[in-house]
Motif scaffolding. Structure first.
Motif, PDB file in Angstrom:
ATOM      1  N   ALA A  56       0.813  -1.226   0.000  1.00 26.26           N
ATOM      2  CA  ALA A  56       0.000   0.000   0.000  1.00 26.26           C
ATOM      3  C   ALA A  56       0.838   1.264   0.000  1.00 26.26           C
ATOM      4  CB  ALA A  56      -0.927   0.013   1.211  1.00 26.26           C
ATOM      5  N   SER A  57       2.004   1.215   0.654  1.00 23.00           N
ATOM      6  CA  SER A  57       2.784   2.443   0.836  1.00 23.00           C
ATOM      7  C   SER A  57       4.032   2.528  -0.034  1.00 23.00           C
ATOM      8  CB  SER A  57       3.186   2.592   2.305  1.00 23.00           C
ATOM      9  OG  SER A  57       4.137   1.602   2.668  1.00 23.00           O
ATOM     10  N   GLY A  58       4.503   1.399  -0.528  1.00 22.15           N
ATOM     11  CA  GLY A  58       5.681   1.415  -1.389  1.00 22.15           C
ATOM     12  C   GLY A  58       6.986   1.090  -0.706  1.00 22.15           C
ATOM     13  N   ASP A  59       6.994   1.076   0.627  1.00 25.02           N
ATOM     14  CA  ASP A  59       8.193   0.638   1.335  1.00 25.02           C
ATOM     15  C   ASP A  59       7.799   0.068   2.684  1.00 25.02           C
ATOM     16  OD1 ASP A  59       7.559   3.008   2.614  1.00 25.02           O
ATOM     17  OD2 ASP A  59       9.575   3.799   2.583  1.00 25.02           O
ATOM     18  N   LEU A  60       8.767  -0.499   3.369  1.00 28.67           N
ATOM     19  CA  LEU A  60       8.509  -1.210   4.607  1.00 28.67           C
ATOM     20  C   LEU A  60       9.266  -0.551   5.755  1.00 28.67           C
ATOM     21  CD1 LEU A  60       7.025  -3.766   5.601  1.00 28.67           C
ATOM     22  CD2 LEU A  60       9.172  -4.987   5.296  1.00 28.67           C
ATOM     23  N   PRO A  61       8.558  -0.026   6.744  1.00 25.98           N
ATOM     24  CA  PRO A  61       9.243   0.580   7.882  1.00 25.98           C
ATOM     25  C   PRO A  61       9.849  -0.503   8.777  1.00 25.98           C
ATOM     26  CG  PRO A  61       6.888   0.572   8.279  1.00 25.98           C
ATOM     27  CD  PRO A  61       7.107   0.043   6.880  1.00 25.98           C
ATOM     28  N   PRO A  62      10.759  -0.138   9.663  1.00 31.95           N
ATOM     29  CA  PRO A  62      11.296  -1.123  10.609  1.00 31.95           C
ATOM     30  C   PRO A  62      10.168  -1.711  11.463  1.00 31.95           C
ATOM     31  CG  PRO A  62      12.552   0.922  10.688  1.00 31.95           C
ATOM     32  CD  PRO A  62      11.351   1.182   9.840  1.00 31.95           C
ATOM     33  N   GLN A  63      10.371  -2.941  11.902  1.00 31.95           N
ATOM     34  CA  GLN A  63       9.371  -3.572  12.759  1.00 31.95           C
ATOM     35  C   GLN A  63       9.168  -2.726  14.011  1.00 31.95           C
ATOM     36  OE1 GLN A  63      11.060  -7.550  13.074  1.00 31.95           O
ATOM     37  NE2 GLN A  63       9.486  -8.304  11.683  1.00 31.95           N
ATOM     38  N   GLY A  64       7.903  -2.585  14.399  1.00 28.53           N
ATOM     39  CA  GLY A  64       7.546  -1.786  15.561  1.00 28.53           C
ATOM     40  C   GLY A  64       7.298  -0.321  15.241  1.00 28.53           C
ATOM     41  N   ARG A  65       7.515   0.097  13.989  1.00 26.70           N
ATOM     42  CA  ARG A  65       7.348   1.496  13.597  1.00 26.70           C
ATOM     43  C   ARG A  65       6.326   1.650  12.475  1.00 26.70           C
ATOM     44  NH1 ARG A  65      12.447   4.647  13.818  1.00 26.70           N
ATOM     45  NH2 ARG A  65      10.947   6.273  14.178  1.00 26.70           N
ATOM     46  N   GLU A  66       5.370   0.726  12.426  1.00 21.48           N
ATOM     47  CA  GLU A  66       4.417   0.691  11.325  1.00 21.48           C
ATOM     48  C   GLU A  66       3.247   1.652  11.482  1.00 21.48           C
ATOM     49  OE1 GLU A  66       6.085  -3.532  11.837  1.00 21.48           O
ATOM     50  OE2 GLU A  66       5.126  -2.101  13.187  1.00 21.48           O
ATOM     51  N   SER A  67       2.873   1.969  12.712  1.00 20.00           N
ATOM     52  CA  SER A  67       1.622   2.696  12.963  1.00 20.00           C
ATOM     53  C   SER A  67       1.538   4.010  12.190  1.00 20.00           C
ATOM     54  CB  SER A  67       1.450   2.961  14.458  1.00 20.00           C
ATOM     55  OG  SER A  67       0.214   3.558  14.701  1.00 20.00           O
ATOM     56  N   ASP A  68       2.570   4.804  12.225  1.00 23.48           N
ATOM     57  CA  ASP A  68       2.553   6.080  11.511  1.00 23.48           C
ATOM     58  C   ASP A  68       2.368   5.870  10.014  1.00 23.48           C
ATOM     59  OD1 ASP A  68       2.852   8.976  11.361  1.00 23.48           O
ATOM     60  OD2 ASP A  68       4.771   8.545  10.395  1.00 23.48           O
ATOM     61  N   ARG A  69       3.053   4.877   9.470  1.00 23.09           N
ATOM     62  CA  ARG A  69       2.954   4.580   8.034  1.00 23.09           C
ATOM     63  C   ARG A  69       1.539   4.126   7.678  1.00 23.09           C
ATOM     64  NH1 ARG A  69       7.280   3.115   5.058  1.00 23.09           N
ATOM     65  NH2 ARG A  69       8.239   4.661   6.388  1.00 23.09           N
TER      66      ARG A  69
END
Length: 164
Positions: free
Chosen positions: A111-124
């Motif tokens: 959906a967003s085009g990249d993957l944030p670090p684990q545990g930092r997904e909420s903002d994305r």
């Protein structure tokens, strides 16, 4: 099979608004079928999702880490880290919630085009253009503790039915 992996497709950016729900539903359907057969995938990542030509239908591949739902420890210490694998898979008790987590990580990247670090997904998750109800189930699927996630893909798929 002729096609390309989801990982290859994501190199060009996020999936289109039309393709995203189709792909995520088909991945979810595949996980539901595995779970109904008593199998946990444990290591689902975009490189193991084939989008077939010409219709982009989903085929799950590479079942090396899949296991029967018997509650035994999961993965020996020798397996490399994988940003899509649920934290509990490495040596802990694994349930269907592990596959829910992997599905959520794939969904967020798709959906967003990249993957944030684990545990930092909420903002994305909250920056996506997804409907509020979809963001809610996605965010709950990404919680680090398996007991805080939906306990099955059935729960996830029921929550998403109105979206597609």
């Amino acid at each position: 099979l002729d096609g390309q992996t989801l990982a290859e497709r994501l190199e060009d950016g996020p999936l289109t608004a039309e393709l995203l729900p189709v792909v995520m539903r088909q991945i979810g359907d595949g996980l539901q079928a595995l779970h109904a057969a008593g199998i946990i995938r444990r290591e689902l990542a975009p490189r193991f999702v084939l989008l077939r030509n010409p219709d982009d239908s989903v085929v799950l591949t590479e079942f090396e880490l899949a296991k029967l739902l018997d509650g035994s420890p999961s993965v020996s210490a020798g397996w490399p880290d994988d940003p899509y694998r649920a934290p509990e898979v490495k040596g802990g008790h694994v349930t269907q919630a592990a596959d829910v987590y992997s599905w959520g990580r794939i969904f967020l990247e798709s959906a967003s085009g990249d993957l944030p670090p684990q545990g930092r997904e909420s903002d994305r998750v909250h920056r996506t253009q997804l409907p509020k109800s979809v963001r809610s189930i996605l965010e709950s699927s990404l919680r680090p503790l398996p007991s805080d996630r939906p306990q099955s893909m059935d729960v996830v798929m029921r929550a998403l039915r109105r979206w597609w």
